[in-house]
Design a protein around this motif. Structure first.
Motif, PDB file in Angstrom:
ATOM      1  N   GLN A  51       0.811  -1.210   0.000  1.00  0.00           N
ATOM      2  CA  GLN A  51       0.000   0.000   0.000  1.00  0.00           C
ATOM      3  C   GLN A  51       0.849   1.267   0.000  1.00  0.00           C
ATOM      4  OE1 GLN A  51      -2.620  -0.350   3.380  1.00  0.00           O
ATOM      5  NE2 GLN A  51      -3.891  -1.910   2.420  1.00  0.00           N
ATOM      6  N   GLY A  52       2.022   1.194   0.598  1.00  0.00           N
ATOM      7  CA  GLY A  52       2.870   2.377   0.716  1.00  0.00           C
ATOM      8  C   GLY A  52       3.436   2.804  -0.623  1.00  0.00           C
ATOM      9  N   GLY A  53       4.202   3.896  -0.624  1.00  0.00           N
ATOM     10  CA  GLY A  53       4.717   4.459  -1.854  1.00  0.00           C
ATOM     11  C   GLY A  53       6.057   3.894  -2.271  1.00  0.00           C
ATOM     12  N   ILE A  54       6.609   4.500  -3.304  1.00  0.00           N
ATOM     13  CA  ILE A  54       7.910   4.107  -3.829  1.00  0.00           C
ATOM     14  C   ILE A  54       8.816   5.331  -3.794  1.00  0.00           C
ATOM     15  CG2 ILE A  54       7.072   4.511  -6.192  1.00  0.00           C
ATOM     16  CD1 ILE A  54       8.998   2.300  -7.099  1.00  0.00           C
ATOM     17  N   ALA A  55      10.001   5.178  -3.222  1.00  0.00           N
ATOM     18  CA  ALA A  55      10.905   6.307  -3.012  1.00  0.00           C
ATOM     19  C   ALA A  55      11.910   6.421  -4.152  1.00  0.00           C
ATOM     20  CB  ALA A  55      11.635   6.167  -1.685  1.00  0.00           C
ATOM     21  N   ALA A  56      12.065   7.640  -4.665  1.00  0.00           N
ATOM     22  CA  ALA A  56      13.073   7.912  -5.694  1.00  0.00           C
ATOM     23  C   ALA A  56      13.390   9.399  -5.682  1.00  0.00           C
ATOM     24  CB  ALA A  56      12.571   7.488  -7.074  1.00  0.00           C
ATOM     25  N   ALA A  69      22.597  11.197  -4.266  1.00  0.00           N
ATOM     26  CA  ALA A  69      23.559  11.237  -3.159  1.00  0.00           C
ATOM     27  C   ALA A  69      22.850  11.446  -1.828  1.00  0.00           C
ATOM     28  CB  ALA A  69      24.579  12.345  -3.388  1.00  0.00           C
ATOM     29  N   LEU A  70      21.862  12.331  -1.797  1.00  0.00           N
ATOM     30  CA  LEU A  70      21.110  12.574  -0.565  1.00  0.00           C
ATOM     31  C   LEU A  70      20.261  11.358  -0.203  1.00  0.00           C
ATOM     32  CD1 LEU A  70      20.299  14.470   1.693  1.00  0.00           C
ATOM     33  CD2 LEU A  70      18.572  15.468   0.175  1.00  0.00           C
ATOM     34  N   HIS A  71      19.675  10.732  -1.206  1.00  0.00           N
ATOM     35  CA  HIS A  71      18.892   9.520  -0.955  1.00  0.00           C
ATOM     36  C   HIS A  71      19.783   8.423  -0.378  1.00  0.00           C
ATOM     37  CE1 HIS A  71      15.632   6.564  -2.690  1.00  0.00           C
ATOM     38  NE2 HIS A  71      15.752   6.489  -1.375  1.00  0.00           N
ATOM     39  N   ALA A  72      20.990   8.310  -0.910  1.00  0.00           N
ATOM     40  CA  ALA A  72      21.930   7.311  -0.397  1.00  0.00           C
ATOM     41  C   ALA A  72      22.302   7.613   1.048  1.00  0.00           C
ATOM     42  CB  ALA A  72      23.175   7.271  -1.270  1.00  0.00           C
ATOM     43  N   GLU A  73      22.559   8.872   1.325  1.00  0.00           N
ATOM     44  CA  GLU A  73      22.921   9.270   2.690  1.00  0.00           C
ATOM     45  C   GLU A  73      21.812   8.911   3.676  1.00  0.00           C
ATOM     46  OE1 GLU A  73      23.501  13.513   4.999  1.00  0.00           O
ATOM     47  OE2 GLU A  73      24.303  13.324   2.953  1.00  0.00           O
ATOM     48  N   ASP A  74      20.568   9.218   3.322  1.00  0.00           N
ATOM     49  CA  ASP A  74      19.434   8.888   4.196  1.00  0.00           C
ATOM     50  C   ASP A  74      19.312   7.384   4.390  1.00  0.00           C
ATOM     51  OD1 ASP A  74      18.848  11.556   4.378  1.00  0.00           O
ATOM     52  OD2 ASP A  74      17.171  11.498   2.967  1.00  0.00           O
ATOM     53  N   LEU A 124      21.659   4.961   4.044  1.00  0.00           N
ATOM     54  CA  LEU A 124      22.755   4.400   4.836  1.00  0.00           C
ATOM     55  C   LEU A 124      22.601   4.752   6.308  1.00  0.00           C
ATOM     56  CD1 LEU A 124      25.688   5.162   2.380  1.00  0.00           C
ATOM     57  CD2 LEU A 124      24.737   2.899   2.932  1.00  0.00           C
ATOM     58  N   ARG A 125      22.112   5.960   6.604  1.00  0.00           N
ATOM     59  CA  ARG A 125      21.898   6.351   7.992  1.00  0.00           C
ATOM     60  C   ARG A 125      20.811   5.489   8.630  1.00  0.00           C
ATOM     61  NH1 ARG A 125      19.940  11.027   7.257  1.00  0.00           N
ATOM     62  NH2 ARG A 125      21.934  12.105   7.033  1.00  0.00           N
ATOM     63  N   ALA A 126      19.720   5.288   7.906  1.00  0.00           N
ATOM     64  CA  ALA A 126      18.628   4.480   8.439  1.00  0.00           C
ATOM     65  C   ALA A 126      19.032   3.018   8.586  1.00  0.00           C
ATOM     66  CB  ALA A 126      17.408   4.586   7.519  1.00  0.00           C
ATOM     67  N   GLY A 127      19.939   2.554   7.710  1.00  0.00           N
ATOM     68  CA  GLY A 127      20.386   1.159   7.766  1.00  0.00           C
ATOM     69  C   GLY A 127      21.307   0.865   8.926  1.00  0.00           C
ATOM     70  N   ALA A 157      12.661   8.429   7.901  1.00  0.00           N
ATOM     71  CA  ALA A 157      14.073   8.356   7.509  1.00  0.00           C
ATOM     72  C   ALA A 157      14.422   9.180   6.280  1.00  0.00           C
ATOM     73  CB  ALA A 157      14.522   6.908   7.296  1.00  0.00           C
ATOM     74  N   HIS A 158      13.418   9.725   5.578  1.00  0.00           N
ATOM     75  CA  HIS A 158      13.704  10.561   4.412  1.00  0.00           C
ATOM     76  C   HIS A 158      13.824  12.021   4.844  1.00  0.00           C
ATOM     77  CE1 HIS A 158      13.040   7.263   1.628  1.00  0.00           C
ATOM     78  NE2 HIS A 158      11.923   6.969   2.283  1.00  0.00           N
ATOM     79  N   SER A 159      14.880  12.679   4.394  1.00  0.00           N
ATOM     80  CA  SER A 159      15.102  14.067   4.804  1.00  0.00           C
ATOM     81  C   SER A 159      14.346  15.063   3.925  1.00  0.00           C
ATOM     82  CB  SER A 159      16.601  14.387   4.776  1.00  0.00           C
ATOM     83  OG  SER A 159      17.130  14.188   3.475  1.00  0.00           O
ATOM     84  N   VAL A 160      13.870  14.615   2.766  1.00  0.00           N
ATOM     85  CA  VAL A 160      13.076  15.461   1.876  1.00  0.00           C
ATOM     86  C   VAL A 160      11.895  14.642   1.349  1.00  0.00           C
ATOM     87  CG1 VAL A 160      15.058  16.860   1.162  1.00  0.00           C
ATOM     88  CG2 VAL A 160      14.433  14.830  -0.166  1.00  0.00           C
TER      89      VAL A 160
END
Length: 239
Positions: free
Chosen positions: A44-49, A58-63, A65-68, A113-116
């Motif tokens: 049901q949830g969305g898809i992040a990109a 790069a920002l998506h990767a940073e978020d 890796l931090r959450a992981g 966990a997403h910053s944007v």
């Protein structure tokens, strides 16, 4: 029966693989139930990109890796964040109806966990919408054949390599398909737990098939559970 490519599983992974392989030869897709029944359809949830103006891979990767918290495979994260936007735009070109704002721009959500804002939704049935688009695409490909209600029970191994699979059809008859390449895209194993929102087909068949064929399995301790579900006696759990 022989084919160039054999895919076990009719969810988002198997269908996208079928689309990619179709120009290279004959493809057969086996699904355990009907064509719409997979974990994909229940997502049901969305898809992040990283498709927003204030976002980047790069920002998506940073978020991510931090959450992981040290558990991420960095190479896999790079593939996810760098190739994800292109595949999301591809889905949109194929007709995926993600939500848009009043100006017609993608309505991106910001979740844990997403910053944007980078999460695309299709109502509360994002997985179902993506599955619909992919099945529509697959159905139009002359080189792809889909066999539903096929219960795969064995990977055929010859000379140390996967040579196809054996499966039982709806009538209980056994069949074999030989293939130059075999892909297991069978989803997860949520139904091995008493409490799960996964559909009845999510029984971990692919993990078992691969293991018994001699493949190495990894990361089996990582199982996703949805934090909320409705519990009614005699009824399956749902989000």
């Amino acid at each position: 029966m022989d084919t160039d490519f054999l895919i076990v599983g009719g969810g988002i992974a198997g269908l996208r693989a079928a689309i990619g392989l179709a120009p290279a030869g004959r493809v057969i897709v086996l699904t355990k139930a009907n064509s719409e029944e997979s974990n994909t359809g229940y997502a049901q949830g969305g898809i992040a990109a990283a498709v927003g103006d204030d976002d980047s891979p790069a920002l998506h990767a940073e978020d991510t890796l931090r959450a992981g918290d040290g558990l991420c495979d960095a190479a896999a994260v790079r593939v996810l964040v760098e190739e994800g936007p292109g595949y999301v735009r591809e889905l949109i070109e194929w007709g995926a109806a993600f939500e848009r704002d009043e100006s017609g721009r993608l309505a991106l959500g910001r979740e844990a966990a997403h910053s944007v804002r980078r999460v695309l939704h299709a109502g509360d049935a994002t997985g179902s919408e993506i599955g619909r688009v992919l099945w529509q695409r697959v159905s139009a490909l002359a080189s792809v054949t889909t066999i539903t209600h096929a219960l795969v029970t064995e990977v055929l191994v010859e000379g140390g390599r996967a040579a196809g699979v054996a499966y039982f059809d709806r009538a209980g008859d056994r069949h074999e398909i030989r293939a130059a390449r075999t892909l297991l895209a069978t989803g997860g194993a949520g139904r091995v737990f008493r409490e799960t929102t996964n559909p009845a087909v999510a029984t971990g068949d692919g993990v078992s098939l691969a293991y018994h064929a001699g493949a190495r399995v990894a990361d089996l301790e990582f199982v996703q559970f949805h934090p909320t579900a409705l519990k009614l006696p005699g009824a399956p759990r749902f989000l």
